[in-house]
Design an enzyme around this catalytic site. Structure first.
Site, mmCIF file in Angstrom:
data_model
loop_
_atom_site.group_PDB
_atom_site.id
_atom_site.type_symbol
_atom_site.label_atom_id
_atom_site.label_comp_id
_atom_site.label_asym_id
_atom_site.label_seq_id
_atom_site.Cartn_x
_atom_site.Cartn_y
_atom_site.Cartn_z
ATOM 1 C CG ASN A 112 12.248 1.429 6.887
ATOM 2 O OD1 ASN A 112 11.547 0.726 6.161
ATOM 3 N ND2 ASN A 112 12.284 1.262 8.198
ATOM 4 C CB THR A 140 22.049 3.989 9.615
ATOM 5 O OG1 THR A 140 21.093 3.791 10.660
ATOM 6 C CG2 THR A 140 22.084 5.467 9.221
ATOM 7 C CB SER A 151 -0.976 -0.004 1.185
ATOM 8 O OG SER A 151 -0.302 0.229 2.404
ATOM 9 C CG ASN A 152 3.575 2.740 2.953
ATOM 10 O OD1 ASN A 152 3.333 3.925 3.166
ATOM 11 N ND2 ASN A 152 3.395 1.803 3.883
ATOM 12 C CD GLU A 167 2.788 3.040 7.711
ATOM 13 O OE1 GLU A 167 3.299 2.485 6.709
ATOM 14 O OE2 GLU A 167 2.441 2.399 8.726
ATOM 15 N NE ARG A 217 21.131 -10.023 7.161
ATOM 16 C CZ ARG A 217 21.792 -9.138 7.933
ATOM 17 N NH1 ARG A 217 22.813 -9.525 8.661
ATOM 18 N NH2 ARG A 217 21.423 -7.894 7.980
ATOM 19 C CG ASP A 266 13.174 -0.006 12.505
ATOM 20 O OD1 ASP A 266 13.080 0.117 11.274
ATOM 21 O OD2 ASP A 266 12.632 -0.946 13.122
ATOM 22 C CG HIS A 269 9.356 1.579 12.080
ATOM 23 N ND1 HIS A 269 9.500 0.201 11.999
ATOM 24 C CD2 HIS A 269 9.103 1.864 13.378
ATOM 25 C CE1 HIS A 269 9.352 -0.313 13.208
ATOM 26 N NE2 HIS A 269 9.112 0.677 14.060
ATOM 27 C CB ILE A 323 17.847 -6.712 8.579
ATOM 28 C CG1 ILE A 323 16.713 -6.746 9.614
ATOM 29 C CG2 ILE A 323 18.953 -5.753 9.018
ATOM 30 C CD1 ILE A 323 17.120 -7.316 10.961
HETATM 31 C C1 GAR Z 1 3.638 -0.645 6.839
HETATM 32 O O1 GAR Z 1 2.836 -0.407 7.965
HETATM 33 C C2 GAR Z 1 5.082 -0.292 7.135
HETATM 34 O O2 GAR Z 1 5.215 0.832 7.956
HETATM 35 C C3 GAR Z 1 5.548 -1.528 7.843
HETATM 36 O O3 GAR Z 1 4.955 -2.589 7.133
HETATM 37 C C4 GAR Z 1 3.749 -2.146 6.565
HETATM 38 C C5 GAR Z 1 3.797 -2.417 5.077
HETATM 39 O O4 GAR Z 1 2.577 -2.132 4.479
HETATM 40 N N1 GAR Z 1 6.959 -1.629 7.839
HETATM 41 C C6 GAR Z 1 7.645 -2.133 8.861
HETATM 42 O O5 GAR Z 1 7.135 -2.575 9.858
HETATM 43 C C7 GAR Z 1 9.156 -2.119 8.663
HETATM 44 N N2 GAR Z 1 9.809 -2.276 9.916
HETATM 45 P P1 GAR Z 1 2.454 -2.007 2.913
HETATM 46 O O6 GAR Z 1 3.086 -3.275 2.329
HETATM 47 O O7 GAR Z 1 0.979 -1.966 2.651
HETATM 48 O O8 GAR Z 1 3.155 -0.767 2.465
#
Ligand code: GAR
Length: 224
Positions: free
Chosen positions: A118, A152, A20-21, A185, A76, A156, A120, A103
């Site tokens: 990122n 970095t 969704s982001n 977000e 990784r 987070d 969060h 990560i």
């Molecule tokens: C979002 O809430 C984002 O902030 C979180 O995962 C979700 C992804 O949603 N990210 C984390 O927790 C990273 N540490 P999306 O796939 O619909 O964008």
């Protein structure tokens, strides 16, 4: 200072899930709010709906399987080198981690220092990591929210670009709170990309200065 770009910013999005982001960024570009092109959507999950969204918008999508890299001591880093190769081939200028649940290592962090963001779902530095909406409720916080930060090596931990806060309600559930945070977000992530594209973000130590912003002008506090 002119903020017009001669050419659109070349952006890559790394996503593991729903996307969704990613969609919010796609929509903001389509609406002319950001002078950018998404030149790669990369996922570590074959079935990520984010890849589906990319295809639906005609964007180049790529599933990069972590499995062949597993088992070696630098698995990784080797995976990130494969990603980096794609980013360099496509001359990516900004990398967005949009629900990317892996990560990243120094390989990517160093190559894209101050050029990788990122999103969060907490008000960092409170609640890094996972299940953060539940943790904020359980802790008894009155406010929760989301943070866009440069990436970095510390998870987070990077310099904070934008944050938005929402209240935690007495009868909140993690899902209900997550949904309200997600609305924010989808506002601050595209806004951060826009500021980057306009070359208005300056990193000074741990702080990100936004050129031309009014004091408090970029903080978002939602009443709902
Ligand atoms: C979002 O809430 C984002 O902030 C979180 O995962 C979700 C992804 O949603 N990210 C984390 O927790 C990273 N540490 P999306 O796939 O619909 O964008």
């Amino acid at each position: 200072m002119s903020t017009d770009r001669a050419t659109p910013l070349r952006v890559a999005v790394l996503a593991s899930g729903r996307g969704s982001n990613l969609q919010a960024i796609i929509d903001a570009i389509a609406a002319g709010q950001i002078q950018a092109n998404i030149v790669a959507v990369i996922s570590n999950k074959r079935d990520a709906p984010a890849l589906e969204r990319a295809r639906a918008h005609g964007l180049p999508d790529l599933f990069l399987d972590p499995k062949p890299f597993a088992g070696r001591p630098d698995s990784r880093e080797a995976y990130d080198r494969a990603i980096l190769e794609v980013l360099e081939q496509r001359q990516v200028e900004l990398v967005l981690l949009a629900g990317y649940m892996k990560i990243v290592t120094g390989v990517l962090v160093n190559a894209y220092a101050n050029r990788m963001m990122n999103i969060h779902p907490s008000l960092l530095p409170s609640f890094p990591g996972l299940d953060v909406q539940k943790k904020a409720i359980d802790w008894g916080c009155k406010l929760a929210g989301c943070t866009v930060h440069f990436v970095t090596e510390g998870v987070d931990e990077g310099p904070i670009i934008l944050q938005a806060a929402v209240p935690i309600l007495d009868d909140d559930t993690p899902d209900a709170l997550a949904a309200r945070i997600l609305v924010q977000e989808h506002k601050i992530f595209p806004r951060a990309v826009q500021l980057f594209a306009e070359r208005r973000l300056r990193v000074e130590g741990r702080r990100v200065v936004i050129d031309g912003a009014k004091p408090h002008g970029e903080a978002v506090i939602s009443a709902s």
